[in-house]
Write a protein that holds these residues in place. Structure first.
Motif, PDB file in Angstrom:
ATOM      1  N   CYS A  37      83.455 -37.433  63.733  1.00 28.75           N
ATOM      2  CA  CYS A  37      84.782 -37.593  63.141  1.00 28.75           C
ATOM      3  C   CYS A  37      85.873 -37.216  64.150  1.00 28.75           C
ATOM      4  N   CYS A  38      85.669 -36.108  64.865  1.00 24.21           N
ATOM      5  CA  CYS A  38      86.638 -35.660  65.866  1.00 24.21           C
ATOM      6  C   CYS A  38      86.772 -36.691  66.989  1.00 24.21           C
ATOM      7  N   ALA A  39      85.631 -37.214  67.437  1.00 22.61           N
ATOM      8  CA  ALA A  39      85.658 -38.215  68.510  1.00 22.61           C
ATOM      9  C   ALA A  39      86.346 -39.493  68.046  1.00 22.61           C
ATOM     10  N   GLY A  40      86.187 -39.819  66.755  1.00 22.81           N
ATOM     11  CA  GLY A  40      86.833 -41.002  66.208  1.00 22.81           C
ATOM     12  C   GLY A  40      88.336 -40.844  66.137  1.00 22.81           C
ATOM     13  N   LEU A  41      88.798 -39.635  65.821  1.00 22.34           N
ATOM     14  CA  LEU A  41      90.233 -39.374  65.733  1.00 22.34           C
ATOM     15  C   LEU A  41      90.880 -39.315  67.111  1.00 22.34           C
ATOM     16  N   SER A  42      90.129 -38.809  68.091  1.00 21.37           N
ATOM     17  CA  SER A  42      90.667 -38.671  69.445  1.00 21.37           C
ATOM     18  C   SER A  42      89.577 -39.044  70.445  1.00 21.37           C
ATOM     19  N   PRO A  43      89.524 -40.301  70.868  1.00 23.80           N
ATOM     20  CA  PRO A  43      88.482 -40.766  71.797  1.00 23.80           C
ATOM     21  C   PRO A  43      88.376 -39.946  73.077  1.00 23.80           C
ATOM     22  N   GLY A  44      89.467 -39.288  73.480  1.00 24.65           N
ATOM     23  CA  GLY A  44      89.435 -38.470  74.688  1.00 24.65           C
ATOM     24  C   GLY A  44      88.549 -37.248  74.566  1.00 24.65           C
ATOM     25  N   LEU A  45      88.123 -36.926  73.346  1.00 26.42           N
ATOM     26  CA  LEU A  45      87.270 -35.757  73.118  1.00 26.42           C
ATOM     27  C   LEU A  45      85.783 -36.086  73.196  1.00 26.42           C
ATOM     28  N   ARG A  46      85.448 -37.335  73.453  1.00 26.40           N
ATOM     29  CA  ARG A  46      84.032 -37.730  73.440  1.00 26.40           C
ATOM     30  C   ARG A  46      83.203 -36.930  74.457  1.00 26.40           C
ATOM     31  N   GLN A  47      83.764 -36.714  75.640  1.00 30.57           N
ATOM     32  CA  GLN A  47      83.035 -35.965  76.660  1.00 30.57           C
ATOM     33  C   GLN A  47      82.803 -34.517  76.219  1.00 30.57           C
ATOM     34  N   SER A  48      83.842 -33.894  75.643  1.00 31.14           N
ATOM     35  CA  SER A  48      83.708 -32.513  75.164  1.00 31.14           C
ATOM     36  C   SER A  48      82.697 -32.423  74.035  1.00 31.14           C
ATOM     37  N   VAL A  49      82.731 -33.392  73.137  1.00 30.10           N
ATOM     38  CA  VAL A  49      81.779 -33.426  72.028  1.00 30.10           C
ATOM     39  C   VAL A  49      80.358 -33.566  72.548  1.00 30.10           C
ATOM     40  N   GLY A  50      80.180 -34.457  73.528  1.00 21.81           N
ATOM     41  CA  GLY A  50      78.852 -34.644  74.107  1.00 21.81           C
ATOM     42  C   GLY A  50      78.337 -33.390  74.787  1.00 21.81           C
ATOM     43  N   GLN A  51      79.246 -32.652  75.423  1.00 24.05           N
ATOM     44  CA  GLN A  51      78.849 -31.415  76.104  1.00 24.05           C
ATOM     45  C   GLN A  51      78.428 -30.350  75.100  1.00 24.05           C
ATOM     46  N   VAL A  52      79.174 -30.247  74.004  1.00 23.32           N
ATOM     47  CA  VAL A  52      78.803 -29.278  72.955  1.00 23.32           C
ATOM     48  C   VAL A  52      77.399 -29.557  72.448  1.00 23.32           C
ATOM     49  N   THR A  53      77.110 -30.806  72.173  1.00 25.82           N
ATOM     50  CA  THR A  53      75.810 -31.193  71.634  1.00 25.82           C
ATOM     51  C   THR A  53      74.695 -30.966  72.645  1.00 25.82           C
ATOM     52  N   SER A  54      74.923 -31.358  73.899  1.00 27.71           N
ATOM     53  CA  SER A  54      73.870 -31.236  74.917  1.00 27.71           C
ATOM     54  C   SER A  54      73.537 -29.782  75.224  1.00 27.71           C
ATOM     55  N   VAL A  55      74.567 -28.923  75.302  1.00 30.20           N
ATOM     56  CA  VAL A  55      74.333 -27.495  75.560  1.00 30.20           C
ATOM     57  C   VAL A  55      73.542 -26.870  74.409  1.00 30.20           C
ATOM     58  N   LEU A  56      73.904 -27.247  73.185  1.00 26.43           N
ATOM     59  CA  LEU A  56      73.204 -26.711  72.016  1.00 26.43           C
ATOM     60  C   LEU A  56      71.739 -27.153  72.006  1.00 26.43           C
TER      61      LEU A  56
END
Length: 379
Positions: A37-56
């Motif tokens: 949802c966050c990535a959909g609202l702000s496409p510029g956050l896709r990299q940050s979202v991916g990093q959160v998921t990969s680190v977890l």
């Protein structure tokens, strides 16, 4: 979108500090939905979202690998059960007390590192909510506190290992003299643990030395040189709720050396768990005005934060895999076998001991000093 950016930052800190929350598939599903949802609202956050998921995912994979190691250690112990005669003891495998203390510190820090702060919450708060007095009362709860429980089991394992090494020596000749040397050896190891600030191993060794099958060996203890025992007795003295240990720990912490990654502190973990438990039980969740009791939250947070600082340390001692393998996988004698070995070393004297020896001997008719019918205990 500031809201989406703030949410991603919040999730980043949550997954970093409390990654174990997301071992629950439902939590992972919610995380995926929110991040998408966050990535959909702000496409510029896709990299940050991916990093959160990969680190977890990486952290959870590391946890799964560690728990697999614990399970394999249990399997190795089971495979060793066919060995009915002890061929070596710890003094032959590791003659240096200093080296053994370093290897114990490796094990302590490895197990400490994998305990999540969430496990304290799962152990106490959830058990409280379910109305159970047991920290972990269901199968799902057990999984969530697996690493905390494994660390407590390690303390018990080390205590039994110390008692077994003393009572069940592999030396056939001059056994009492060998027993005295083993006791002195473990006193030296405990003293080295003091120097390394490894208080958990220290307390486990003392617990093993204080087990009844060991303490009743009066003739053996008379041959033991107790010169280095004073410091150990001071730290392990339970009076004043382990006041001496607490003072020593405060001195170590106040020195400011904990900020150095090469400087380690391994706390007496059972006492830490006890402190958290009684703090949680002793303070109400709400004030008299029915507000959240933030004082309780603050006190609990201080204990857990201190614990988190201890687990950040990197142990730089050389790993000796043979010694580590012995410590973690050698099968242990049961309490009954320890008593039988103790009575074989020094015959029962009192009427109570004679009755107990007779009961144990009738129950284990095939037991001999040369054989150890070892029962499995968890690593």
């Amino acid at each position: 979108m500031d809201a989406a950016k703030n949410m991603v930052q919040f999730l980043s800190e949550w997954t970093e500090s409390f990654a174990y929350d997301f071992r629950d598939e439902r939590m992972m599903k919610h995380l995926k939905e929110v991040t998408q949802c966050c990535a959909g609202l702000s496409p510029g956050l896709r990299q940050s979202v991916g990093q959160v998921t990969s680190v977890l995912i990486k952290r959870l994979a590391t946890l799964d690998k560690y728990e697999d190691i614990l399970n394999r250690a249990d399997i190795v112990m089971t495979e060793k059960l066919s060995q009915v005669e002890r061929l070596n003891d710890i003094t032959e495998i590791c003659p240096s007390a200093s080296t053994l203390a370093q290897q114990l510190t490796h094990i302590e820090l490895e197990r400490l590192t994998h305990i999540g702060a969430e496990e304290f919450i799962q152990a106490f708060v959830t058990g409280e909510a379910s109305g159970s007095s047991s920290p972990c009362s269901s199968d799902s709860q057990v999984k969530l506190t697996r690493n905390l429980e494994a660390y407590v089991e390690w303390f018990n394992r080390l205590s039994y290992l110390v008692a077994m090494e003393i009572c069940c020596t592999s030396k056939a000749r001059d056994r009492k003299k060998q027993q005295a040397k083993v006791i002195e050896y473990f006193i030296d190891v405990a003293s080295e643990c003091c120097q390394l600030n490894n208080f958990n191993s220290l307390m486990a060794i003392v617990a093993g030395l204080n087990m009844t099958p060991v303490t009743r060996l009066k003739k053996t203890w008379s041959k033991v040189n107790l010169v280095d025992n004073e410091l150990i007795e001071t730290y392990s003295n339970p009076s004043g709720n382990f006041n001496n240990y607490r003072q020593a720990l405060m001195e170590v912490m106040s020195a400011g050396q904990i900020q150095d990654e090469s400087f380690c502190v391994v706390p007496f973990f059972s006492l830490l768990v006890k402190d958290i438990y009684f703090l949680n039980q002793g303070m109400k969740k709400q004030t008299s005005e029915r507000h959240v009791n933030f004082e309780k939250c603050w006190q609990l947070a201080k204990l857990v934060t201190q614990f988190m600082s201890w687990k950040q340390v990197v142990c730089d001692y050389e790993r000796c895999h043979g010694i580590l393998n012995y410590l973690m996988t050698t099968p242990l004698a049961s309490e009954e076998e320890l008593f039988l070995a103790s009575f074989d070393l020094e015959p029962a004297e009192s009427a109570y001991e004679k009755d107990r020896y007779k009961v144990l001997k009738d129950k284990n008719p095939e037991w001999t000093p040369q054989k150890s019918f070892i029962k499995k205990r968890k690593a």
